[in-house]
Design a protein around this motif. Sequence first.
Motif, PDB file in Angstrom:
ATOM      1  N   UNK A   1       0.816  -1.057  -0.132  1.00 15.99           N
ATOM      2  CA  UNK A   1      -0.055   0.109   0.059  1.00 15.99           C
ATOM      3  C   UNK A   1       0.736   1.260  -0.012  1.00 15.99           C
ATOM      4  N   UNK A   2       0.078   2.344  -0.124  1.00 12.72           N
ATOM      5  CA  UNK A   2       0.775   3.668  -0.462  1.00 12.72           C
ATOM      6  C   UNK A   2       0.720   4.470   1.066  1.00 12.72           C
ATOM      7  N   UNK A   3       0.682   3.978   2.033  1.00 15.11           N
ATOM      8  CA  UNK A   3       0.091   4.696   3.219  1.00 15.11           C
ATOM      9  C   UNK A   3       1.568   5.502   3.666  1.00 15.11           C
ATOM     10  N   UNK A   4       2.496   5.063   3.437  1.00 11.11           N
ATOM     11  CA  UNK A   4       4.011   5.540   3.826  1.00 11.11           C
ATOM     12  C   UNK A   4       4.531   6.487   2.966  1.00 11.11           C
TER      13      UNK A   4
ATOM     14  N   UNK B   1      11.480   5.688  12.686  1.00 14.62           N
ATOM     15  CA  UNK B   1      10.832   4.655  13.461  1.00 14.62           C
ATOM     16  C   UNK B   1       9.506   4.279  13.486  1.00 14.62           C
ATOM     17  N   UNK B   2       8.652   5.455  13.340  1.00 17.76           N
ATOM     18  CA  UNK B   2       7.270   4.997  13.357  1.00 17.76           C
ATOM     19  C   UNK B   2       6.956   4.462  11.920  1.00 17.76           C
ATOM     20  N   UNK B   3       7.710   5.025  10.584  1.00 21.00           N
ATOM     21  CA  UNK B   3       7.363   4.478   9.494  1.00 21.00           C
ATOM     22  C   UNK B   3       7.781   2.996   9.414  1.00 21.00           C
ATOM     23  N   UNK B   4       8.953   2.647  10.159  1.00 17.43           N
ATOM     24  CA  UNK B   4       9.322   1.241  10.190  1.00 17.43           C
ATOM     25  C   UNK B   4       8.195   0.246  10.950  1.00 17.43           C
ATOM     26  N   UNK B   5       7.918   0.910  12.135  1.00 23.38           N
ATOM     27  CA  UNK B   5       6.723   0.123  12.667  1.00 23.38           C
ATOM     28  C   UNK B   5       5.691  -0.279  11.900  1.00 23.38           C
ATOM     29  N   UNK B   6       5.223   0.713  11.125  1.00 24.76           N
ATOM     30  CA  UNK B   6       4.116   0.603  10.067  1.00 24.76           C
ATOM     31  C   UNK B   6       4.525  -0.426   9.059  1.00 24.76           C
ATOM     32  N   UNK B   7       5.462  -0.357   8.506  1.00 24.99           N
ATOM     33  CA  UNK B   7       6.209  -1.367   7.415  1.00 24.99           C
ATOM     34  C   UNK B   7       6.106  -2.864   8.176  1.00 24.99           C
ATOM     35  N   UNK B   8       6.588  -2.877   9.218  1.00 22.40           N
ATOM     36  CA  UNK B   8       6.898  -4.183   9.908  1.00 22.40           C
ATOM     37  C   UNK B   8       5.500  -4.853  10.360  1.00 22.40           C
ATOM     38  N   UNK B   9       4.699  -4.087  10.644  1.00 25.09           N
ATOM     39  CA  UNK B   9       3.376  -4.471  11.277  1.00 25.09           C
ATOM     40  C   UNK B   9       2.662  -5.078   9.804  1.00 25.09           C
ATOM     41  N   UNK B  10       2.759  -4.340   8.641  1.00 22.98           N
ATOM     42  CA  UNK B  10       2.121  -4.749   7.430  1.00 22.98           C
ATOM     43  C   UNK B  10       2.919  -6.012   7.229  1.00 22.98           C
TER      44      UNK B  10
END
Lengths: 65, 498
Positions: free
Chosen positions: B275-278, B311-320
């Motif tokens: 997805x394009x969220x980040x 870090x917040x972006x990485x957390x988002x990518x990791x969760x996905x």
Amino acid sequence: MAERTQKSKQTSDRDATEAPADAPVTSETGEKLKAELDDLLDEIDEVLETNAEEFVKSYVQKGGQ
Amino acid sequence: MAIPKVCGIETEYGILPRGTDPNPITASSLLINSYLAGALGRRVSDIGWDFVNEQPANDARGFFPDEVFAPEVEMHMVNAVLTNGARYYVDHAHPEISIPEVVHALDAVLWDRAAEEIVRSSMRHAQTVLPDGAELVIYKNNSDGKGNSYGCHENYLMDRAIPFARIIHQITPHFVTRQIFCGAGKVGCELPGRNFDEIPFQLSQRADFFEEEVGLETTLKRPIINTRDEPHCDPEKYRRLHVIVGDANMSEVATYLKVGTTAILLAMIEDDALGDEWRLAHPVSAIRAISHDPTLRTQVKMASGVTMSALEIQWGLLERAQKYGKSHGLAVVDETVGHDVLQRWEDTLNALESDPMSLAHQVDWVAKWRLVSGLAERHDLRPGDARLKAIDLQYHDLRPERCLATRVGLERLVDPEDVTAAMTNPPKTTRAYFRGRCLEKYPDEIVAANWDSLVFDIGSDPLRRVPMMEPLRGTADHVASVIDQSATATELLDRLGR
């Protein structure tokens, strides 16, 4: 949360070299690492190029990809 | 559907000739030739590189842009193919090794480490032909601290059918933020027009050198997404995503995470599960701002208008990615390796958030930062002191007696004996197996080799080219017994032709 508190405190502080000293070393691993560091720095002092200035100056590379 | 993430790493090493001809091209040639002759007993010109399918000027966006400096293929330089399936050559005044194609991040670590040992062995062999007091010193880094950079590239096999625009938009956030765990660390700033000491320490060797979001160049105006469209395999089915935005890592864990996380996210893009969220508003300024702040607190602007930290972006990518692992499985990056990468990725983000120094045995920039700040404190050194920059450079020095990275207790993921074996043996799970085994067994009958073919000269017939357009054919499962049974290349070609 300690991490968040520190975050707001340092947001405007752009001097990155100050940060290592300020970084929280609270965990057990952190303490262990700190103890190792002195020995490590002794070794680094020994193997570091003797004339750092000359070495740094001589390290010139052609740009690559 | 996602396809297997066959991947590889190409590293241009820094070279410092001491007490001998300072020309880096001469020195790089001497280094490689010393290895070929000394370690392998091979004559330099024995097996040439075959340039027939090299098209570095092709653009993945499907056009040929005007006024760009397309990379030139340098055909006159030393260029060898090794029995482990790697290519060892002189590129842009640097010695470079491209590891053989591998199927997962752990194998990428293994052959990347093998490449490092090949370079170490080359230094030793070069020593025997150099005059007393002279030496060639090799550095596995990406910048000289004076504005000159050289690359460590990754390559990933992707499905040609996936729109390139989707790849650009969806992987860019990772390329901008992954440096928080795979940056190799750097003393000083190399942004044009900025003072060197303005940024005393930053996460990445390379971030200062990226000036575009997307483009074909690799040596100037470097883009975060490189569009070189040179698949080195069936161009109808595949593309090779050529990633130029990473640092060369001394830490095995960093290489593992760099390749492992990227491979998973690329598979997700193929399955349209990222997805394009980040999407970032300004990727180029973001990659620099993130690199310049080792406190990891910098917020970057997203296309949506909100701000987030790396870090917040990485957390988002990791969760996905964790969700994807559950819904789709991770067979395309190797199920075991994939789940291990997800776990380490999570552990690493947790540690970066709570106590970055606890990663001094896993993350290069943390390990280096600890030395730099430790020595600065001990000797009361100010930013700009040459000793701090010397630590940075010497962290990557491959001489065992000088290398700092090997002294800081970096965690090892691969067995040293396996690394030694990987210096001469190819991976069993890709076409590199066929390339490497043939080079080892029929060196006198192979006249040229490249990624997607071998050319045999078996005497009276015209030269015979064996195409290898499928990266996952030519594995040990496919060809080991045929090679074992064939005493000569003629027999091999007969068996393959049946």
